[in-house]
Design a protein around this motif. Structure first.
Motif: not given
Length: 422
Positions: A103-117
């Motif tokens: 998740f940390a490695r792909h954070r920029a992509e995932l942040d477009r669609y998900y909320r992550i703490s």
């Protein structure tokens, strides 16, 4: 779902009992069904409160990210014509070190669609490695066992030799980064190694080197005491920098199979103020985000705590927190959905959390006072993460089989309690 809480969905990666415990927490608190993406359907997530998405046993980490992004794009297209306030946000969670790093490695992509703490990759590098964790602890005065680092980075050189160990035997040896250790195999591989002599350590280094492992191993002094001297600390620190949850437990018994050695399978929640203070100071020092689960041990020689490691996630046995009255989903939702810091909670309620048959657990508690106290708390009931009224008869059968398997494993790998826990 309470009317004050906006609608939301939950997506998780994985398939172990810890993922199920998270899904159960969301269902208990909000009535939300979680979507769980995994390679195969395992017993814990074969559930009435989970929608499983199976990628196949050969699915890679890249396949998991591709599926998350595909689902995210599909959802974005579906909601494109909706007003912002009508769009339903999606919380994304996982519960392994490998997925946390993914998740940390792909954070920029995932942040477009998900909320992550989640902690960023730089912070993850500082704590996921057990050696660097010890270094971070030293900076803020959090006590750890005496530690030696063995680096296998240069082990391809035929002239490479292990460094001299300046610790008294016996010692405990384990990979600094479990995600790297998972990538290799060798005879006698264990999650945690109890090493009694220099000869045994030399043999371990030979096997590790020949496996192709080229990361670091941590060697630590053996803090005496059996499993009951272990402590678990679970905390949540939100994006404002507020530690909103703190819960501690005394371990009663850990697993003893080679691949799962050290995973608690029975605990009693008890507030340990000193351990909470140490955990809070380290989280603040690191400017940590999200859930953290610390392993610590009380040194019976002086009663002091020794912090061993931190999992950059909520941990496999996270239901001990929810079972004690602090539903973990509420802290995630307050942070990521409601955008607020709730009044911080320090859990003081005592419950017995266990996945074991009652008689098996009591067999391994040798301290008479502790056994009496555990029996007293057991009268209120034993919290089992998989025993949930929303599940059907298949789950009840699965739990019975799992308990029987635990008996078999303990009789095979740890037939009698020992003073060291090894």
């Amino acid at each position: 779902m309470p009317s004050a809480t906006p609608a939301f969905d939950v997506v998780m990666l994985g398939g172990d009992i810890g993922v199920y415990a998270l899904a159960r927490a969301f269902h208990e608190a909000y009535g939300v069904r979680s979507t769980v993406i995994s390679r195969i359907a395992t017993g814990p997530v074969d559930s009435a409160v989970i929608d499983n998405v199976l990628l196949g046993i050969g699915a890679s980490n890249d396949d998991h990210i591709s599926e998350l992004l595909r689902r995210g794009r599909e959802r974005a297209r579906h909601e494109a014509d909706r007003a912002d306030e009508d769009r339903v946000p999606v919380i994304l969670l996982a519960n392994t070190d490998g997925y946390a790093r993914l998740f940390a490695r792909h954070r920029a992509e995932l942040d477009r669609y998900y909320r992550i703490s989640l902690v960023d990759e730089t912070t993850l590098d500082r704590i996921a490695d057990k050696g660097r964790f010890a270094e971070a602890c030293e900076r803020v005065g959090v006590p750890t066992p005496l530690t030696h680092i063995e680096d296998f980075a240069g082990a391809d050189d035929p002239d490479w030799t292990p460094s001299e160990l300046d610790l008294p035997f016996p010692v405990v040896a384990k990979a600094a980064a479990s995600s790297e250790h998972e990538l290799v195999d060798y005879p006698g591989k264990k999650k945690v190694n109890f090493v009694e002599t220099p000869h045994q350590l030399a043999d371990l280094w030979r096997r590790v080197r020949e496996s192709g492992f080229r990361d670091r191993f941590v060697v630590q002094e053996l803090v005496p005491g059996d499993d009951t001297w272990m402590r678990s600390v679970t905390a949540y620190r939100d994006h404002r920098g507020v530690v909103t949850l703190m819960c501690t437990a005394q371990v009663l018994l850990e697993e003893h199979t080679p691949s799962a050695l050290g995973n608690p399978c029975a605990m009693i929640t008890t507030p340990f103020t000193e351990a909470m203070d140490h955990a809070r100071s380290l989280l603040d020092h690191l400017d940590y985000r999200g859930f953290a689960n610390f392993d610590a041990k009380v040194d019976p020689r002086d009663g002091s705590f020794r912090f061993l490691e931190v999992n950059p996630r909520i941990g496999r046995n996270n239901y001990y927190v929810t079972g004690a009255g602090a539903n973990v989903a509420r802290f995630i939702v307050a942070d990521l959905i409601e955008d607020r810091s709730p009044e911080p909670v320090t859990v003081t309620n005592e419950i017995v959390y266990s996945v074991l048959p009652k008689r098996l657990l009591l067999r391994y508690i040798t301290d008479p006072d502790l056994k009496r106290h555990v029996k007293k708390i057991m009268r209120k009931g034993i919290v089992h993460p998989l025993v949930y009224r929303a599940e059907g008869w298949r789950r009840r059968g699965y739990v019975l089989v799992a308990k029987a398997n635990h008996v078999k494993k303990f009789m095979t790998y740890y037939p009698k309690p020992t003073e060291s826990g090894f």
